[in-house]
Design a protein around this motif. Sequence first.
Motif, mmCIF file in Angstrom:
data_model
loop_
_atom_site.group_PDB
_atom_site.id
_atom_site.type_symbol
_atom_site.label_atom_id
_atom_site.label_comp_id
_atom_site.label_asym_id
_atom_site.label_seq_id
_atom_site.Cartn_x
_atom_site.Cartn_y
_atom_site.Cartn_z
ATOM 1 N N LEU A 1 0.830 -1.203 0.000
ATOM 2 C CA LEU A 1 0.000 0.000 0.000
ATOM 3 C C LEU A 1 0.864 1.252 0.000
ATOM 4 O O LEU A 1 0.536 2.252 -0.675
ATOM 5 N N GLN A 2 1.974 1.206 0.745
ATOM 6 C CA GLN A 2 2.869 2.361 0.787
ATOM 7 C C GLN A 2 3.493 2.616 -0.578
ATOM 8 O O GLN A 2 3.596 3.766 -1.023
ATOM 9 N N THR A 3 3.859 1.558 -1.270
ATOM 10 C CA THR A 3 4.423 1.720 -2.606
ATOM 11 C C THR A 3 3.396 2.310 -3.561
ATOM 12 O O THR A 3 3.721 3.170 -4.398
ATOM 13 N N SER A 4 2.160 1.879 -3.446
ATOM 14 C CA SER A 4 1.097 2.447 -4.292
ATOM 15 C C SER A 4 0.899 3.935 -4.003
ATOM 16 O O SER A 4 0.695 4.745 -4.929
ATOM 17 N N ALA A 5 0.973 4.317 -2.738
ATOM 18 C CA ALA A 5 0.811 5.734 -2.389
ATOM 19 C C ALA A 5 1.948 6.576 -2.960
ATOM 20 O O ALA A 5 1.717 7.668 -3.514
ATOM 21 N N TYR A 6 3.159 6.079 -2.862
ATOM 22 C CA TYR A 6 4.287 6.825 -3.421
ATOM 23 C C TYR A 6 4.195 6.900 -4.940
ATOM 24 O O TYR A 6 4.601 7.908 -5.554
ATOM 25 N N ALA A 7 3.669 5.865 -5.574
ATOM 26 C CA ALA A 7 3.489 5.902 -7.022
ATOM 27 C C ALA A 7 2.484 6.987 -7.418
ATOM 28 O O ALA A 7 2.665 7.695 -8.422
ATOM 29 N N ALA A 8 1.418 7.110 -6.630
ATOM 30 C CA ALA A 8 0.430 8.161 -6.905
ATOM 31 C C ALA A 8 1.036 9.544 -6.712
ATOM 32 O O ALA A 8 0.770 10.473 -7.507
ATOM 33 N N GLN A 9 1.855 9.696 -5.676
ATOM 34 C CA GLN A 9 2.508 10.987 -5.460
ATOM 35 C C GLN A 9 3.457 11.320 -6.615
ATOM 36 O O GLN A 9 3.547 12.476 -7.040
ATOM 37 N N ALA A 10 4.141 10.301 -7.130
ATOM 38 C CA ALA A 10 5.031 10.533 -8.271
ATOM 39 C C ALA A 10 4.228 10.958 -9.502
ATOM 40 O O ALA A 10 4.664 11.835 -10.276
ATOM 41 N N ALA A 11 3.052 10.376 -9.703
ATOM 42 C CA ALA A 11 2.210 10.762 -10.839
ATOM 43 C C ALA A 11 1.720 12.200 -10.692
ATOM 44 O O ALA A 11 1.696 12.973 -11.668
ATOM 45 N N ALA A 12 1.326 12.569 -9.471
ATOM 46 C CA ALA A 12 0.869 13.946 -9.232
ATOM 47 C C ALA A 12 1.996 14.943 -9.459
ATOM 48 O O ALA A 12 1.801 16.016 -10.060
ATOM 49 N N ALA A 13 3.192 14.573 -8.988
ATOM 50 C CA ALA A 13 4.332 15.474 -9.195
ATOM 51 C C ALA A 13 4.655 15.596 -10.671
ATOM 52 O O ALA A 13 5.044 16.680 -11.156
ATOM 53 N N GLY A 14 4.498 14.506 -11.411
ATOM 54 C CA GLY A 14 4.735 14.587 -12.848
ATOM 55 C C GLY A 14 3.756 15.503 -13.528
ATOM 56 O O GLY A 14 4.133 16.281 -14.437
ATOM 57 N N LYS B 1 11.403 13.867 -9.149
ATOM 58 C CA LYS B 1 12.517 12.992 -8.794
ATOM 59 C C LYS B 1 12.374 12.472 -7.368
ATOM 60 O O LYS B 1 12.636 11.288 -7.083
ATOM 61 N N ALA B 2 11.954 13.317 -6.437
ATOM 62 C CA ALA B 2 11.801 12.898 -5.042
ATOM 63 C C ALA B 2 10.703 11.849 -4.905
ATOM 64 O O ALA B 2 10.863 10.839 -4.192
ATOM 65 N N ALA B 3 9.577 12.060 -5.588
ATOM 66 C CA ALA B 3 8.471 11.105 -5.505
ATOM 67 C C ALA B 3 8.864 9.763 -6.117
ATOM 68 O O ALA B 3 8.530 8.692 -5.584
ATOM 69 N N GLU B 4 9.591 9.795 -7.232
ATOM 70 C CA GLU B 4 10.025 8.543 -7.841
ATOM 71 C C GLU B 4 11.034 7.807 -6.958
ATOM 72 O O GLU B 4 11.026 6.568 -6.885
ATOM 73 N N ALA B 5 11.913 8.544 -6.286
ATOM 74 C CA ALA B 5 12.870 7.913 -5.386
ATOM 75 C C ALA B 5 12.157 7.249 -4.210
ATOM 76 O O ALA B 5 12.511 6.133 -3.795
ATOM 77 N N GLN B 6 11.140 7.907 -3.660
ATOM 78 C CA GLN B 6 10.374 7.309 -2.562
ATOM 79 C C GLN B 6 9.662 6.044 -3.013
ATOM 80 O O GLN B 6 9.610 5.044 -2.295
ATOM 81 N N SER C 1 10.431 2.262 -1.526
ATOM 82 C CA SER C 1 9.386 1.411 -0.978
ATOM 83 C C SER C 1 9.326 0.075 -1.711
ATOM 84 O O SER C 1 9.151 -0.996 -1.095
ATOM 85 N N ALA C 2 9.506 0.118 -3.036
ATOM 86 C CA ALA C 2 9.502 -1.134 -3.794
ATOM 87 C C ALA C 2 10.698 -2.005 -3.421
ATOM 88 O O ALA C 2 10.593 -3.236 -3.360
ATOM 89 N N GLU C 3 11.855 -1.376 -3.146
ATOM 90 C CA GLU C 3 13.042 -2.141 -2.745
ATOM 91 C C GLU C 3 12.833 -2.788 -1.377
ATOM 92 O O GLU C 3 13.252 -3.932 -1.157
ATOM 93 N N VAL C 4 12.187 -2.092 -0.475
ATOM 94 C CA VAL C 4 11.893 -2.695 0.836
ATOM 95 C C VAL C 4 10.975 -3.900 0.662
ATOM 96 O O VAL C 4 11.158 -4.932 1.316
#
Length: 341
Positions: free
Chosen positions: A98-111, A153-158, A162-165
């Motif tokens: 779920l955390q990875t999905s949230a960070y993915a959404a934040q990366a999309a919004a930042a894009g 870049k920050a959203a994609e790194a997060q 999360s995906a690496e964890v």
Amino acid sequence: MSRPLLSLAFCVSLGLVACSSDAPQAEHPAAVAAGERMVVREAMVADLKPVSATVTTRDMGEARARIGGTLTRLAVKEGDYVKKGQLVGVVTDQRLGLQTSAYAAQAAAAGAEAVRAEADLSRVAALYEKGIYAKARLDQATAAARAARAQVKAAEAQRAASAEVSAQGAVLAPTSGRVLHADVPAGSVVQPGQSIATVTAGDPLLRIEIPEARARALKVGELVPLAAEDLPGAAGVGVVAQVYPAVTSGRVMADIKVAGLHADLIGRRVRVQIKVGERRAMVIPARFVATRYGIDFVRVAGKSGAADVAVQTAPTADPALVEVLSGLQPGDVIVAPGARR
């Protein structure tokens, strides 16, 4: 027959008896010992003490969980052979997904924000060229576009972190070896750092623990006799490979290397004999001892020949030599078996 004839016959018989008594007797010499000989002497030998050793490996690799969660899969069982990096188990934590999905959404919004900022920058730059906007307005739009790109870049790194964890839920074998313990069943809740499986690492060896007072006599490179029946297929003697310098509860640990030793039964007990000092004893080569019906014999040379004497022997640190406990005396001359004529 007349009396003179009887007297003559009697005299003749007496003469024959006398002649036979003067004839030399045939001699039967005793068997004479020949071949390899040696004189039994006392010498300084290693004083051996029987102790119990354990079959183990130099190191034990622990396949540990890197994240907390539920062990959804256990891919090995005790006794399996694994290679370094092989999958041992999988730990899953739904919160990480779920955390990875949230960070993915934040990366999309930042894009999306970055796209809008780039469009604003283009319009402001065009109007600036026509003299409608001032230089300050262009600088403001440029800074907004840079900030938007940094947010992407920050959203994609997060999201990647999360995906690496989540990927760290895969429990991998730390080294190549045999699985010794894998007693955590699938479905169990595990904590970060908890051991999922224990893997043997390195060559098999024997490990002993001896009192610290006797550890000083144990040196690296010394021979250690083993009970051959405890290790079928392995050599009957080992070599001290390492004496650990630390003392734990008054005991010192040492490792013994044995040729042909297998790690099939880790933890198996083996009887060994270690050197704890020196003493005087009668030691002879093992080739001078013959065993018949479970009894050891040594051929002793005497004035009248050689005779087999029953002896009691004990092994030494050198497999080519045996210690004579009884049956011989210092100074006895012994002969190799089969040397009699």
